[in-house]
Design an enzyme around this catalytic site. Sequence first.
Site, PDB file in Angstrom:
ATOM      1  N   TYR A  29      -0.391  46.475  53.443  1.00 23.47           N
ATOM      2  CA  TYR A  29       0.728  46.159  54.488  1.00 23.47           C
ATOM      3  C   TYR A  29       2.158  46.384  53.698  1.00 23.47           C
ATOM      4  O   TYR A  29       2.850  45.796  54.150  1.00 23.47           O
ATOM      5  CB  TYR A  29       0.837  45.107  55.428  1.00 23.47           C
ATOM      6  CG  TYR A  29      -0.671  45.027  55.913  1.00 23.47           C
ATOM      7  CD1 TYR A  29      -1.128  45.935  57.150  1.00 23.47           C
ATOM      8  CD2 TYR A  29      -1.825  44.078  55.698  1.00 23.47           C
ATOM      9  CE1 TYR A  29      -2.048  45.970  57.743  1.00 23.47           C
ATOM     10  CE2 TYR A  29      -2.935  44.210  56.257  1.00 23.47           C
ATOM     11  CZ  TYR A  29      -3.195  45.117  57.263  1.00 23.47           C
ATOM     12  OH  TYR A  29      -4.312  45.043  57.909  1.00 23.47           O
ATOM     13  N   TYR A 438      -2.245  46.497  65.341  1.00 26.05           N
ATOM     14  CA  TYR A 438      -1.666  45.008  65.309  1.00 26.05           C
ATOM     15  C   TYR A 438      -0.859  44.544  64.061  1.00 26.05           C
ATOM     16  O   TYR A 438      -0.355  43.582  64.155  1.00 26.05           O
ATOM     17  CB  TYR A 438      -3.037  43.957  65.352  1.00 26.05           C
ATOM     18  CG  TYR A 438      -3.499  43.459  63.909  1.00 26.05           C
ATOM     19  CD1 TYR A 438      -4.086  44.092  63.096  1.00 26.05           C
ATOM     20  CD2 TYR A 438      -3.283  42.139  63.829  1.00 26.05           C
ATOM     21  CE1 TYR A 438      -4.622  43.622  61.868  1.00 26.05           C
ATOM     22  CE2 TYR A 438      -3.670  41.277  62.437  1.00 26.05           C
ATOM     23  CZ  TYR A 438      -4.211  42.306  61.537  1.00 26.05           C
ATOM     24  OH  TYR A 438      -4.586  41.734  60.364  1.00 26.05           O
ATOM     25  N   ARG A 439      -0.911  45.414  63.014  1.00 22.10           N
ATOM     26  CA  ARG A 439      -0.171  44.808  61.871  1.00 22.10           C
ATOM     27  C   ARG A 439       0.171  46.460  61.051  1.00 22.10           C
ATOM     28  O   ARG A 439      -0.757  47.216  61.103  1.00 22.10           O
ATOM     29  CB  ARG A 439      -1.236  44.019  61.150  1.00 22.10           C
ATOM     30  CG  ARG A 439      -0.561  43.577  60.052  1.00 22.10           C
ATOM     31  CD  ARG A 439      -1.612  42.426  59.358  1.00 22.10           C
ATOM     32  NE  ARG A 439      -1.345  41.777  58.131  1.00 22.10           N
ATOM     33  CZ  ARG A 439      -1.965  41.198  57.236  1.00 22.10           C
ATOM     34  NH1 ARG A 439      -3.321  40.975  57.794  1.00 22.10           N
ATOM     35  NH2 ARG A 439      -1.401  40.663  56.223  1.00 22.10           N
TER      36      ARG A 439
HETATM   37  C1  FAD Z   1      -8.810  44.734  49.933  1.00 26.91           C
HETATM   38  C2  FAD Z   1      -7.819  43.943  51.009  1.00 26.91           C
HETATM   39  C3  FAD Z   1      -8.641  43.024  51.887  1.00 26.91           C
HETATM   40  C4  FAD Z   1      -7.546  42.330  52.780  1.00 26.91           C
HETATM   41  N1  FAD Z   1      -8.405  41.376  53.587  1.00 26.91           N
HETATM   42  C5  FAD Z   1      -7.302  40.817  54.412  1.00 26.91           C
HETATM   43  C6  FAD Z   1      -8.115  40.225  55.254  1.00 26.91           C
HETATM   44  O1  FAD Z   1      -9.265  39.804  55.069  1.00 26.91           O
HETATM   45  N2  FAD Z   1      -7.269  39.359  56.086  1.00 26.91           N
HETATM   46  C7  FAD Z   1      -5.884  39.650  55.989  1.00 26.91           C
HETATM   47  O2  FAD Z   1      -5.205  38.703  56.903  1.00 26.91           O
HETATM   48  N3  FAD Z   1      -5.100  40.263  55.368  1.00 26.91           N
HETATM   49  C8  FAD Z   1      -5.846  40.938  54.338  1.00 26.91           C
HETATM   50  N4  FAD Z   1      -5.416  41.868  53.317  1.00 26.91           N
HETATM   51  C9  FAD Z   1      -3.991  41.969  53.588  1.00 26.91           C
HETATM   52  C10 FAD Z   1      -2.915  41.126  52.540  1.00 26.91           C
HETATM   53  O3  FAD Z   1      -3.320  41.316  51.531  1.00 26.91           O
HETATM   54  C11 FAD Z   1      -3.182  39.761  52.751  1.00 26.91           C
HETATM   55  O4  FAD Z   1      -3.014  39.323  54.248  1.00 26.91           O
HETATM   56  C12 FAD Z   1      -2.228  38.760  52.269  1.00 26.91           C
HETATM   57  O5  FAD Z   1      -2.520  37.410  52.231  1.00 26.91           O
HETATM   58  C13 FAD Z   1      -0.672  39.047  52.363  1.00 26.91           C
HETATM   59  O6  FAD Z   1       0.136  38.426  51.383  1.00 26.91           O
HETATM   60  P1  FAD Z   1       0.859  37.207  51.287  1.00 26.91           P
HETATM   61  O7  FAD Z   1      -0.097  36.011  51.659  1.00 26.91           O
HETATM   62  O8  FAD Z   1       1.341  37.050  50.002  1.00 26.91           O
HETATM   63  O9  FAD Z   1       2.097  37.100  52.459  1.00 26.91           O
HETATM   64  P2  FAD Z   1       3.406  37.758  51.974  1.00 26.91           P
HETATM   65  O10 FAD Z   1       3.471  38.931  51.314  1.00 26.91           O
HETATM   66  O11 FAD Z   1       4.139  36.588  51.228  1.00 26.91           O
HETATM   67  O12 FAD Z   1       4.034  37.773  53.343  1.00 26.91           O
HETATM   68  C14 FAD Z   1       3.823  38.892  54.466  1.00 26.91           C
HETATM   69  C15 FAD Z   1       5.021  39.119  55.105  1.00 26.91           C
HETATM   70  O13 FAD Z   1       5.529  37.955  55.886  1.00 26.91           O
HETATM   71  C16 FAD Z   1       6.994  37.839  55.727  1.00 26.91           C
HETATM   72  N5  FAD Z   1       7.128  36.354  55.081  1.00 26.91           N
HETATM   73  C17 FAD Z   1       6.502  35.881  54.274  1.00 26.91           C
HETATM   74  N6  FAD Z   1       6.707  34.807  54.261  1.00 26.91           N
HETATM   75  C18 FAD Z   1       7.874  34.647  55.041  1.00 26.91           C
HETATM   76  C19 FAD Z   1       8.628  33.229  55.140  1.00 26.91           C
HETATM   77  N7  FAD Z   1       8.453  32.304  54.627  1.00 26.91           N
HETATM   78  N8  FAD Z   1       9.603  33.464  56.237  1.00 26.91           N
HETATM   79  C20 FAD Z   1       9.759  34.596  56.963  1.00 26.91           C
HETATM   80  N9  FAD Z   1       8.859  35.842  56.732  1.00 26.91           N
HETATM   81  C21 FAD Z   1       8.140  35.377  55.892  1.00 26.91           C
HETATM   82  C22 FAD Z   1       7.359  38.871  55.151  1.00 26.91           C
HETATM   83  O14 FAD Z   1       7.748  40.184  55.900  1.00 26.91           O
HETATM   84  C23 FAD Z   1       6.250  39.322  54.291  1.00 26.91           C
HETATM   85  O15 FAD Z   1       6.399  40.937  53.925  1.00 26.91           O
HETATM   86  C24 FAD Z   1      -6.096  42.676  52.642  1.00 26.91           C
HETATM   87  C25 FAD Z   1      -5.705  43.615  51.725  1.00 26.91           C
HETATM   88  C26 FAD Z   1      -6.354  44.251  50.985  1.00 26.91           C
HETATM   89  C27 FAD Z   1      -5.719  45.297  50.097  1.00 26.91           C
END
Ligand code: FAD
Length: 494
Positions: A29, A438-439
């Site tokens: 994403y 949804y995303r």
């Molecule tokens: C192979 C693969 C499998 C995956 N499987 C899944 C899965 O099973 N389920 C799933 O949900 N996702 C999945 N993902 C997507 C993603 O990698 C994960 O959701 C990951 O946990 C998101 O990164 P993060 O937790 O570091 O969030 P971040 O990158 O830190 O946050 C996501 C976004 O939320 C907003 N944000 C973050 N923190 C804040 C804050 N404190 N205040 C306000 N806004 C904020 C920002 O816009 C940010 O870009 C997958 C991706 C890949 C490549």
Amino acid sequence: VEQVQGIVRIANRYKIPLFTISTGKNFAYGGPSPNLRGCVTLDLKRMNRILEVNEDRNFALVEPGVTYFDLYRYIQERDLKVWIDCPDPGWGSPVGNALDHGVGYTMQAFRDHFSAHCGMEVVLANGEVLRTGMGALPGAGSWQEYKHGFGPDPSGLFGQGNFGIVTKMGFRLMPQPEAYYIGKISVPKRLDLIPMVKALNYLSDSGLIGEPLFGTPMNALRGNADFRAVLAKPGGPTDTEFDRFAADNNLHAWEVELQFYGPERTNLANWEYAKDLFRQRVPGARAYEGKSFRIPVSREQLLVKNEMPYPSSAPYDPAFGVPNLKNWRYLGRAAGSPDGKLTGDAGFYPIIPRQGQEILKFQRIFGDAPPGHLSAHEYRRRNRADGRAHYTRVIFSNRLPDARIPLHLAFRQGTQRTRPSRIAGHGRGGGRARLGDYRSPPVYQDIVASAYSFGEHALRRFHETLKDAVDPNGILSPGRGGVWPALHRKHRRV
Ligand SMILES: Cc1cc2nc3c(=O)[nH]c(=O)nc-3n(C[C@H](O)[C@H](O)[C@H](O)COP(=O)(O)OP(=O)(O)OC[C@H]3O[C@@H](n4cnc5c(N)ncnc54)[C@H](O)[C@@H]3O)c2cc1C
């Protein structure tokens, strides 16, 4: 928190847009990329305190930089009897993932991570700190107990939105179950998907099963040239053709793995009940006995059972609330990449009604996508029944040097194909299909948001009216979720 407030004040003074990330691992994403070029990234990964894990009331309160691995380790080291619900990759954060409406694998009440949150602390664009739910009642001690508090609950504005910077967030945790059981059901015919999904909806919404993991035994025919030929023709195989291939090869059309969490005897009783339900509703349904695991599972059990490909008859770490990064290895293989490396991955997850006939229609849309765009990509799908919604994931990957261009085209095309009503019976009001992502990564968020157009974009107007009122300098994540402040609205892509 005071430092975040200080940064917000400076950003306001100089009208510098910020883009907030928690751990910034939002791969598929857009990773940590902002919607607007030139934003300053506000990286909160060093706000990494676990403030409370409560095993009597089953919740955790964490800061944004806490990863799933951190929270898991904290719980293990203290032998607390609660489980986290994590996404595939464990290096992200409960806060960041939930704020992007991320999802996991266990029971319905926990795997929609935003819905499972219980209270937030937020720094607003004017520098004030707000607490949602019971957190607004000074000294209440019940912040993580009731997320709505009293009056309008603004928490939804902070998920996939740009109305604040979340500095603390509570999450409901599942009490550690005594046991886990996984069993498999298969059904013989393609249209059996319809009663299958209906039965799964019943089991899921009754709280009897965790996430149903779909698959098809027909994958065994991937190397069969005749089958590949009917798959490739416009419209794909007819139901009769599909069923003939299945019957001739003694295969079933669909399979689903059912996960049960709880005391061993209720798990087994629920499995018996599920088997009876499928036998009554789908002639020819087969049940395959699985395995019961006593919790906690050992490290050795986790290693053994994680032989991919997924889904398989063996369960998967996140189904046990265990964060991991094994998904990357699997992805390379699934994408058909010769050297096991993946160069591109973009999720396309339209929400579709939780009905077998709708899933079949959606499959046809993708099956019919012009080869010019999709032939360069292997794609794979995975169906998930997630709470209220059923959606399909498609991973595009490409090994060509200019991979990003066909990926981009395919994604755009995929998004747009779901908009006009090409599917009989799908359109309502102006012939629009009721499908929407949804995303989405920032680069496609405007396209996706513009599809949510009911009432001549009433939702967008509401968001933007609010945005201009609470963030007049447009400093918080401009464009996130398709919400642009007046100052930067000219950057909206559609
Ligand atoms: C192979 C693969 C499998 C995956 N499987 C899944 C899965 O099973 N389920 C799933 O949900 N996702 C999945 N993902 C997507 C993603 O990698 C994960 O959701 C990951 O946990 C998101 O990164 P993060 O937790 O570091 O969030 P971040 O990158 O830190 O946050 C996501 C976004 O939320 C907003 N944000 C973050 N923190 C804040 C804050 N404190 N205040 C306000 N806004 C904020 C920002 O816009 C940010 O870009 C997958 C991706 C890949 C490549």
